[in-house]
Design an enzyme around this catalytic site. Sequence first.
Site, PDB file in Angstrom:
ATOM      1  N   GLY A  14     -16.225   2.066 -43.922  1.00 25.52           N
ATOM      2  CA  GLY A  14     -16.535   1.099 -42.887  1.00 25.52           C
ATOM      3  C   GLY A  14     -15.426   0.765 -41.911  1.00 25.52           C
ATOM      4  N   TYR A 158     -27.360 -16.380 -37.729  1.00 26.60           N
ATOM      5  CA  TYR A 158     -27.096 -15.286 -38.664  1.00 26.60           C
ATOM      6  C   TYR A 158     -28.410 -14.665 -39.150  1.00 26.60           C
ATOM      7  CZ  TYR A 158     -24.129 -12.763 -42.022  1.00 26.60           C
ATOM      8  OH  TYR A 158     -23.450 -11.797 -42.734  1.00 26.60           O
ATOM      9  N   LYS A 165     -27.761 -10.470 -46.787  1.00 28.82           N
ATOM     10  CA  LYS A 165     -26.582 -10.797 -47.611  1.00 28.82           C
ATOM     11  C   LYS A 165     -27.010 -11.461 -48.915  1.00 28.82           C
ATOM     12  CE  LYS A 165     -23.160  -9.340 -44.965  1.00 28.82           C
ATOM     13  NZ  LYS A 165     -22.345  -8.153 -45.337  1.00 28.82           N
ATOM     14  N   ILE A 194     -14.215 -13.389 -38.682  1.00 30.94           N
ATOM     15  CA  ILE A 194     -13.049 -12.697 -38.120  1.00 30.94           C
ATOM     16  C   ILE A 194     -13.535 -11.956 -36.878  1.00 30.94           C
ATOM     17  CG2 ILE A 194     -11.332 -10.882 -38.520  1.00 30.94           C
ATOM     18  CD1 ILE A 194     -11.533 -11.493 -41.523  1.00 30.94           C
ATOM     19  N   THR A 196     -14.177  -9.219 -35.169  1.00 29.88           N
ATOM     20  CA  THR A 196     -14.256  -7.760 -35.332  1.00 29.88           C
ATOM     21  C   THR A 196     -15.288  -7.205 -34.339  1.00 29.88           C
ATOM     22  OG1 THR A 196     -16.049  -8.009 -36.911  1.00 29.88           O
ATOM     23  CG2 THR A 196     -13.796  -7.928 -37.816  1.00 29.88           C
TER      24      THR A 196
HETATM   25  C1  LIG Z   1     -23.573 -16.908 -36.880  1.00 29.29           C
HETATM   26  C2  LIG Z   1     -22.586 -16.526 -37.932  1.00 29.29           C
HETATM   27  C3  LIG Z   1     -21.177 -16.618 -37.421  1.00 29.29           C
HETATM   28  C4  LIG Z   1     -20.198 -16.003 -38.416  1.00 29.29           C
HETATM   29  C5  LIG Z   1     -20.557 -14.557 -38.716  1.00 29.29           C
HETATM   30  C6  LIG Z   1     -19.436 -13.883 -39.530  1.00 29.29           C
HETATM   31  C7  LIG Z   1     -19.802 -12.449 -39.638  1.00 29.29           C
HETATM   32  C8  LIG Z   1     -19.338 -11.536 -38.691  1.00 29.29           C
HETATM   33  C9  LIG Z   1     -19.685 -10.176 -38.780  1.00 29.29           C
HETATM   34  C10 LIG Z   1     -20.503  -9.767 -39.814  1.00 29.29           C
HETATM   35  O1  LIG Z   1     -20.879  -8.433 -39.934  1.00 29.29           O
HETATM   36  C11 LIG Z   1     -21.918  -7.973 -39.161  1.00 29.29           C
HETATM   37  C12 LIG Z   1     -22.160  -6.604 -39.178  1.00 29.29           C
HETATM   38  C13 LIG Z   1     -23.148  -6.065 -38.374  1.00 29.29           C
HETATM   39  C14 LIG Z   1     -23.913  -6.914 -37.587  1.00 29.29           C
HETATM   40  O2  LIG Z   1     -24.900  -6.373 -36.779  1.00 29.29           O
HETATM   41  C15 LIG Z   1     -24.539  -6.017 -35.503  1.00 29.29           C
HETATM   42  C16 LIG Z   1     -23.225  -6.094 -35.049  1.00 29.29           C
HETATM   43  C17 LIG Z   1     -22.969  -5.709 -33.720  1.00 29.29           C
HETATM   44  C18 LIG Z   1     -24.000  -5.261 -32.915  1.00 29.29           C
HETATM   45  C19 LIG Z   1     -25.282  -5.228 -33.463  1.00 29.29           C
HETATM   46  O3  LIG Z   1     -26.300  -4.804 -32.689  1.00 29.29           O
HETATM   47  N1  LIG Z   1     -25.537  -5.594 -34.741  1.00 29.29           N
HETATM   48  C20 LIG Z   1     -23.696  -8.280 -37.586  1.00 29.29           C
HETATM   49  C21 LIG Z   1     -22.682  -8.829 -38.390  1.00 29.29           C
HETATM   50  C22 LIG Z   1     -20.966 -10.672 -40.758  1.00 29.29           C
HETATM   51  O4  LIG Z   1     -21.769 -10.205 -41.743  1.00 29.29           O
HETATM   52  C23 LIG Z   1     -20.616 -12.019 -40.686  1.00 29.29           C
END
Ligand SMILES: CCCCCCc1ccc(Oc2ccc(Oc3cccc(O)n3)cc2)c(O)c1
Length: 257
Positions: A14, A158, A165, A194, A196
């Site tokens: 990842g 979320y 999750k 974070i 990212t």
């Molecule tokens: C509203 C919650 C704010 C804190 C979120 C913290 C977080 C940040 C990133 C996280 O990882 C993802 C991984 C993929 C994902 O789906 C995506 C990411 C970018 C573009 C897209 O079309 N889908 C959403 C979150 C995650 O599981 C949790």
Amino acid sequence: MTLSLAGKTFVVMGVANKRSIAWGIARSLHNSGARLIFTYAGERLEKNVRELADTLEGQDAFILPCDITKDEEIEKCFATIKEEVGTIHGLAHCIAFANKEDLAGEFVDTSRDGFLLAHNISSYSLTAVAKAAKELMTEGGSIVTMTYLGGERVVTNYNVMGVAKASLDASVRYLAADLGKHGIRINSISAGPIRTLAAKGINDFNSILKEIEEKAPLRRTTTQEEVGDTAVFLFSDMSRGITGENIHVDSGYHILA
Ligand SMILES: CCCCCCc1ccc(Oc2ccc(Oc3cccc(O)n3)cc2)c(O)c1
């Protein structure tokens, strides 16, 4: 018992770029003496991962593709790893995805396809990967996956990722029950937000970071480094009595109402 991982090999799944949590875990593993294998999804990421791996002094990283949505790809990936190193001692699963339109608005509006996609990539992939990795963990092992508070309680926006999750968190417990007899432990790290590449898919992410800096017990946001260091603890003998567990590395934010 030490935190040293010298002479041990770990698969990190990842890494997308230098801000990835997976890269924070890889750096902490490298600094603890581990040998690293990286898998990535999508040819366009290979260059990023190779360039990052080359910055790790003395690390002879093995890098290969693995599209976790295809069972035959997972089989091929772990067959290749078996040829390359034979035995692995742990695996970091830092993979998740949901459609952007399902990470905003109301959860009640989630489509069937969007729900299945989010669960396929963000939850089932852990079980598929654990099944393949188990065969290479001939000396026992430790698996770590990434989760988030939104799977334990409602976090605005979320949505479907929170439900995925929750499924991942339950999978950690059922996998721990199955794998313990093989000397394999499996745990999760619930990281605070974070900034990212993945976070770019979350609406109003900045307001969450601000709220954490103002309200979290430690009054600061989480870093890839501290997540990486907790992962090293979970990969090391220092956590030999822990499996099926979730550790919040979130400045204490989850304790607040
Ligand atoms: C509203 C919650 C704010 C804190 C979120 C913290 C977080 C940040 C990133 C996280 O990882 C993802 C991984 C993929 C994902 O789906 C995506 C990411 C970018 C573009 C897209 O079309 N889908 C959403 C979150 C995650 O599981 C949790």
